[in-house]
Design an enzyme around this catalytic site. Structure first.
Site, PDB file in Angstrom:
ATOM      1  N   ASP A 202       0.689  -1.260   0.171  1.00  0.00           N
ATOM      2  CA  ASP A 202       0.018   0.129   0.143  1.00  0.00           C
ATOM      3  C   ASP A 202       1.050   1.324  -0.150  1.00  0.00           C
ATOM      4  O   ASP A 202       1.863   1.301   0.669  1.00  0.00           O
ATOM      5  CB  ASP A 202      -0.963  -0.150   1.153  1.00  0.00           C
ATOM      6  N   ASN A 210      -3.009  13.154  -3.282  1.00  0.00           N
ATOM      7  CA  ASN A 210      -4.370  13.691  -3.993  1.00  0.00           C
ATOM      8  C   ASN A 210      -4.885  15.079  -3.392  1.00  0.00           C
ATOM      9  O   ASN A 210      -5.300  15.877  -4.289  1.00  0.00           O
ATOM     10  CB  ASN A 210      -5.458  12.629  -3.742  1.00  0.00           C
ATOM     11  N   GLU A 245      -4.807   2.723  -3.996  1.00  0.00           N
ATOM     12  CA  GLU A 245      -3.500   2.500  -4.091  1.00  0.00           C
ATOM     13  C   GLU A 245      -2.883   1.094  -3.360  1.00  0.00           C
ATOM     14  O   GLU A 245      -1.780   1.203  -2.913  1.00  0.00           O
ATOM     15  CB  GLU A 245      -3.078   3.793  -3.243  1.00  0.00           C
TER      16      GLU A 245
END
Length: 341
Positions: A202, A210, A245
């Site tokens: 991860d 973001n 992700e």
């Protein structure tokens, strides 16, 4: 690609077939004379059209067997009626009887039923022989057309399957592909008695990327990350985008020690250099990784194996991130090995 033709018939039968059908420059042709040979050939080589001599022992059984094989429904079977007793009766022009015989042949599994004219039959004209040849060629053409449509359908299905199993952003396999491949890998590992391991990883604090730079930058970062990961995996390793992700890597024939080495390498190559988004922006990220290997008590779907690796990933994130955590030989969450960088 040549169309594959299987001839179930004798040498004399071959002599009655049009030359266009037996052109080895155009078609791949196999010739067999027994039911067992025919079945063996069909299992080994994909067949488009089967030409069956009715008078040869096992011909009707072959037609019936083909009809029962769902996976062979694409094979076009042409039955050539050359049994003397039936040909003699046909010459009496009993149309009702002929229709019943035709129906019986088709019910037994033939896709087409062709009455042959005996070579030594003097009551038939050259025009009769020519017409008979035209019927044979016409049925053969129908078979070729059906085979081509089936190949086209397979190609389209393969393309649709590839699209359905691929992640459009990263071009990795997607979660649906993982759900299909993981049970297959587990079964294969147990059959071959090979070790099988799994990594789940991860991106640390990806939401911050973001929130700071926008989702387009986040998407580009994931693309660059996936390329870097793939460049540092072995040819037999298969990477999947599990969601967001988060990624999963299946490691065929890989022990826990080898899997740890791979995970450590991935952790290092992500951390050691930034990702260049454009001329004005480079981003540094780290990843956390959980590693587990297949055990005898794991279920056949691989879900328990994936769950253990996920527990290791959770532990890595809870204990500082940017590290590799694996499940130790005691199979307990409190016995995790941690390697940080």
């Amino acid at each position: 690609m040549k169309s594959s033709i299987l001839v179930f018939g004798s040498t004399n039968f071959l002599a009655t077939l049009p030359d266009q059908i037996l052109d080895t420059n155009i078609f791949s042709i196999d010739i067999v004379t027994s039911l067992s040979q025919a079945q063996s050939c069909i299992h080994i080589t994909p067949i488009d059209i089967i030409l069956v001599q009715a008078s040869l022992e096992g011909s009707m059984e072959l037609c019936s067997w083909l009809k029962e094989q769902t996976k062979l429904s694409c094979v076009y079977c042409i039955l050539f009626e050359d049994r003397p007793e039936l040909l003699t009766q046909k010459s009496q022009e009993n149309w009702e009887w002929e229709l019943l015989v035709n129906a019986a042949a088709l019910e037994q599994g033939a896709d087409a039923y062709v009455w042959q004219i005996p070579e030594n039959q003097t009551t038939y004209s050259l025009a009769n022989f020519a017409a008979n040849y035209q019927i044979i060629i016409a049925q053969f053409t129908v078979g070729l057309r059906k085979a081509q449509k089936y190949r086209d359908l397979l190609d389209k299905n393969a393309l649709l399957s590839a699209i359905a199993l691929a992640d459009s952003l990263t071009e990795l396999n997607n979660r649906r592909a993982l759900e299909w491949d993981l049970p297959r890998q587990v079964q294969q590992a147990r059959t071959l008695k090979d070790p099988f391991s799994l990594i789940i990883l991860d991106v640390d604090f990806f939401k911050k990327v973001n929130d700071t730079h926008g989702h387009l930058v986040g998407d580009r970062l994931l693309q660059l990350l996936c390329k870097r990961l793939q460049n540092n995996l072995r040819s037999q390793d298969i990477a999947f985008r599990y969601g967001g992700e988060e990624f999963v890597v299946l490691l065929t024939n890989t022990s826990i020690e080898e899997a740890l080495n791979i995970a450590v390498r991935l952790n290092r190559v992500v951390d050691e250099s930034s990702f260049v988004i454009n001329n004005q922006l480079s981003i540094n990220i780290t990843i956390s990784l959980g590693v587990a290997t297949l055990e005898p008590e794991d279920n056949e779907t691989g879900i328990s194996l994936l769950h253990r690796a996920d527990q290791c990933l959770l532990a890595a994130k809870e204990t500082g991130r940017n590290k590799v955590v694996s499940w130790d030989e005691h199979h307990h969450i409190s016995h995790l090995n941690s390697v940080s960088y």
